[in-house]
Scaffold this motif. Structure first.
Motif, short mmCIF file in Angstrom:
data_model
loop_
_atom_site.label_atom_id
_atom_site.label_comp_id
_atom_site.label_asym_id
_atom_site.label_seq_id
_atom_site.Cartn_x
_atom_site.Cartn_y
_atom_site.Cartn_z
N ALA A 182 -0.37 40.95 107.03
CA ALA A 182 -1.26 42.10 107.15
C ALA A 182 -2.59 41.70 107.77
O ALA A 182 -3.16 40.66 107.42
CB ALA A 182 -1.49 42.72 105.78
N PRO A 183 -3.13 42.50 108.69
CA PRO A 183 -4.39 42.15 109.36
C PRO A 183 -5.60 42.18 108.43
O PRO A 183 -6.62 41.57 108.74
CB PRO A 183 -4.52 43.21 110.46
CG PRO A 183 -3.68 44.36 110.00
CD PRO A 183 -2.54 43.74 109.23
N ASP A 184 -5.49 42.88 107.29
CA ASP A 184 -6.62 42.93 106.37
C ASP A 184 -6.49 41.92 105.22
O ASP A 184 -7.26 41.96 104.26
CB ASP A 184 -6.78 44.34 105.80
CG ASP A 184 -5.54 44.82 105.06
OD1 ASP A 184 -4.49 44.15 105.16
OD2 ASP A 184 -5.62 45.87 104.39
N ALA A 185 -5.53 41.01 105.31
CA ALA A 185 -5.37 39.99 104.27
C ALA A 185 -6.59 39.09 104.25
O ALA A 185 -7.09 38.68 105.29
CB ALA A 185 -4.12 39.16 104.54
N PRO A 186 -7.11 38.76 103.06
CA PRO A 186 -8.32 37.93 102.97
C PRO A 186 -8.04 36.48 103.32
O PRO A 186 -6.89 36.03 103.29
CB PRO A 186 -8.72 38.08 101.49
CG PRO A 186 -7.43 38.33 100.79
CD PRO A 186 -6.61 39.16 101.74
N PRO A 187 -9.09 35.72 103.65
CA PRO A 187 -8.89 34.33 104.08
C PRO A 187 -8.15 33.47 103.06
O PRO A 187 -7.29 32.67 103.44
CB PRO A 187 -10.34 33.83 104.28
CG PRO A 187 -11.11 35.05 104.63
CD PRO A 187 -10.49 36.15 103.81
N ALA B 219 -17.26 36.33 104.16
CA ALA B 219 -18.37 37.04 103.54
C ALA B 219 -17.88 38.31 102.84
O ALA B 219 -18.31 38.64 101.73
CB ALA B 219 -19.42 37.39 104.59
N ARG B 220 -16.96 39.02 103.50
CA ARG B 220 -16.40 40.25 102.90
C ARG B 220 -15.60 39.92 101.64
O ARG B 220 -15.72 40.60 100.62
CB ARG B 220 -15.52 40.95 103.92
CG ARG B 220 -14.95 42.29 103.42
CD ARG B 220 -14.00 42.90 104.43
NE ARG B 220 -14.64 43.08 105.72
CZ ARG B 220 -14.25 42.47 106.83
NH1 ARG B 220 -13.24 41.60 106.80
NH2 ARG B 220 -14.87 42.69 107.97
N GLU B 221 -14.81 38.86 101.71
CA GLU B 221 -14.01 38.46 100.56
C GLU B 221 -14.90 38.10 99.37
O GLU B 221 -14.63 38.51 98.23
CB GLU B 221 -13.12 37.28 100.93
CG GLU B 221 -12.27 36.76 99.79
CD GLU B 221 -11.39 35.59 100.19
OE1 GLU B 221 -10.21 35.60 99.83
OE2 GLU B 221 -11.89 34.69 100.88
N LEU B 222 -15.94 37.33 99.61
CA LEU B 222 -16.85 36.93 98.53
C LEU B 222 -17.56 38.13 97.92
O LEU B 222 -17.76 38.18 96.70
CB LEU B 222 -17.86 35.92 99.06
CG LEU B 222 -17.30 34.53 99.40
CD1 LEU B 222 -18.33 33.72 100.17
CD2 LEU B 222 -16.88 33.80 98.13
N LEU C 32 -16.39 41.23 97.74
CA LEU C 32 -15.43 41.96 96.93
C LEU C 32 -15.15 41.24 95.62
O LEU C 32 -15.04 41.86 94.56
CB LEU C 32 -14.14 42.17 97.70
CG LEU C 32 -14.21 43.11 98.91
CD1 LEU C 32 -12.91 43.10 99.68
CD2 LEU C 32 -14.55 44.53 98.45
N GLU C 33 -15.05 39.92 95.67
CA GLU C 33 -14.81 39.16 94.45
C GLU C 33 -16.00 39.25 93.51
O GLU C 33 -15.85 39.29 92.29
CB GLU C 33 -14.54 37.69 94.80
CG GLU C 33 -13.17 37.46 95.40
CD GLU C 33 -12.91 35.98 95.63
OE1 GLU C 33 -13.78 35.16 95.29
OE2 GLU C 33 -11.82 35.67 96.16
N GLY C 34 -17.20 39.28 94.06
CA GLY C 34 -18.39 39.39 93.23
C GLY C 34 -18.41 40.68 92.44
O GLY C 34 -18.89 40.73 91.30
N ASN C 35 -17.85 41.73 93.03
CA ASN C 35 -17.79 43.01 92.34
C ASN C 35 -16.72 43.03 91.26
O ASN C 35 -16.80 43.78 90.29
CB ASN C 35 -17.51 44.14 93.34
CG ASN C 35 -18.66 44.34 94.31
OD1 ASN C 35 -19.80 44.03 93.98
ND2 ASN C 35 -18.36 44.84 95.50
N ALA C 36 -15.67 42.20 91.46
CA ALA C 36 -14.52 42.27 90.56
C ALA C 36 -14.57 41.22 89.45
O ALA C 36 -13.99 41.42 88.38
CB ALA C 36 -13.23 42.07 91.36
N ASN C 37 -15.26 40.11 89.67
CA ASN C 37 -15.23 39.01 88.70
C ASN C 37 -15.95 39.36 87.41
O ASN C 37 -16.96 40.04 87.41
CB ASN C 37 -15.85 37.75 89.31
CG ASN C 37 -14.89 37.05 90.25
OD1 ASN C 37 -13.72 37.36 90.29
ND2 ASN C 37 -15.40 36.11 91.02
N GLU C 38 -15.41 38.84 86.34
CA GLU C 38 -16.03 38.98 85.03
C GLU C 38 -16.35 37.60 84.50
O GLU C 38 -15.51 36.70 84.51
CB GLU C 38 -15.07 39.70 84.06
CG GLU C 38 -15.62 39.82 82.66
CD GLU C 38 -14.65 40.55 81.74
OE1 GLU C 38 -14.67 40.28 80.52
OE2 GLU C 38 -13.89 41.39 82.24
#
Length: 303
Positions: free
Chosen positions: A23-28, A96-99, A101-107
């Protein structure tokens, strides 16, 4: 029949490389996890460095990363292109986009055992959507077609993938698609050798390198059966040998992490969803089989 979508080979100075075809939107991190074992040594050093410090990589130029790793700038660019990006700048943006998104999801853990458990589950859950990032529409359609039209279905799984094979067989039978699995490696190979054309052999191997599973695959191919592999890495012995490879990138970030902190949850999730799609694919036959299975389950429950 060979898988049309798993990887694209190209030559560079006489070496074969492999590029991202998912998929082209797959994260690094998902791309690196699936492809890292198959990259050239220099490129592998680059992506390993990226995984160790993704935030730092975002701030580095290609030359700075090359100097830090000890390779040439062109190796950094080739690594980015192998991961499916036009060049290194596009990889930095994706990181940068992946980080973000993870920052929003991580607990964060609160220091307690329960808090550590919640944090681990949250990190795991944040990456689950990426488990289908290497699959294409053609992959899924071909899998459903082979499964629906097969005379026989034999499932091979060994080691830590054994429980996934058992789960798949149970789900297929409940969906009205009789399937079989043998526990002994020699019995698996004998059964695979007797499949013949028109049959399908499904092999589940997270590492893609289980010797017993590979022996069974070779026997199935020699019999004329179609072989489908479900594995974590795009270029592995199992994926290379299969007619169709369904690659499910591991939740862990590298091949080494996958060996040390092995998890088959991603493959299990994808298998469950593939069976749901199979039931839909079969239409009325699928619904009737599901109803029959539910009837049996219902009759076995106590008040």
């Amino acid at each position: 029949m060979r898988s049309r979508v798993r990887f694209a080979g190209e030559s560079w100075k006489g070496h074969e490389s492999v590029n991202w075809q998912g998929a082209p939107d797959a994260p690094p991190h998902a791309r690196i996890a699936a492809l890292s074992p198959s990259l050239q040594p220099g490129e592998r050093r680059v992506v390993d460095s990226i995984l160790k410090d993704r935030a730092g990589t975002v701030e580095r130029t290609a030359q700075e990363l090359a100097d830090a790793v000890g390779v040439g700038r062109t190796t950094v660019i080739r690594a980015a292109q192998s991961l499916g990006y036009e060049g290194y700048p596009q990889l930095r943006v994706a990181l940068a986009r992946e980080l973000a998104l993870e920052g929003n999801a991580n607990e964060e853990s609160d220091g307690t055992l329960a808090g550590s458990l919640r944090a681990g589950v949250a990190r795991f859950g944040a990456r689950l959507p990426n488990t289908v990032s290497a699959l294409t529409e053609d992959d899924i359609a071909e899998f459903l077609r082979l499964l629906d039209g097969a005379d026989r279905v034999l499932v091979l799984a060994n080691g830590l993938s054994l429980s996934l094979g058992l789960d798949l067989v149970l789900r297929l039978n409940a969906a009205g698609r009789p399937a079989e699995m043998l526990m002994d490696a020699m019995s698996q190979q004998i059964a695979a050798a007797q499949l013949g054309a028109g049959s399908v052999c499904i092999v589940i191997s997270g590492s893609g390198a289980n010797r017993a599973s590979l022996d069974g695959m070779r026997a199935a191919k020699a019999s004329g059966a179609s072989v489908v592999a479900v594995t974590s890495f795009a270029r592995s012995a199992v994926a290379d040998l299969a007619d169709l490879a369904l690659v499910v990138p591991p939740i862990n970030e590298s091949f080494q992490d996958e060996l040390i902190h092995t998890s088959r949850a991603a493959i299990m999730l994808v298998i469950e969803q593939l069976i749901e799609l199979f039931i839909q694919h079969r239409g009325e036959r699928g619904r009737e089989a599901q109803a029959a299975a539910l009837s049996v389950l219902g009759s076995g429950l106590l008040e």
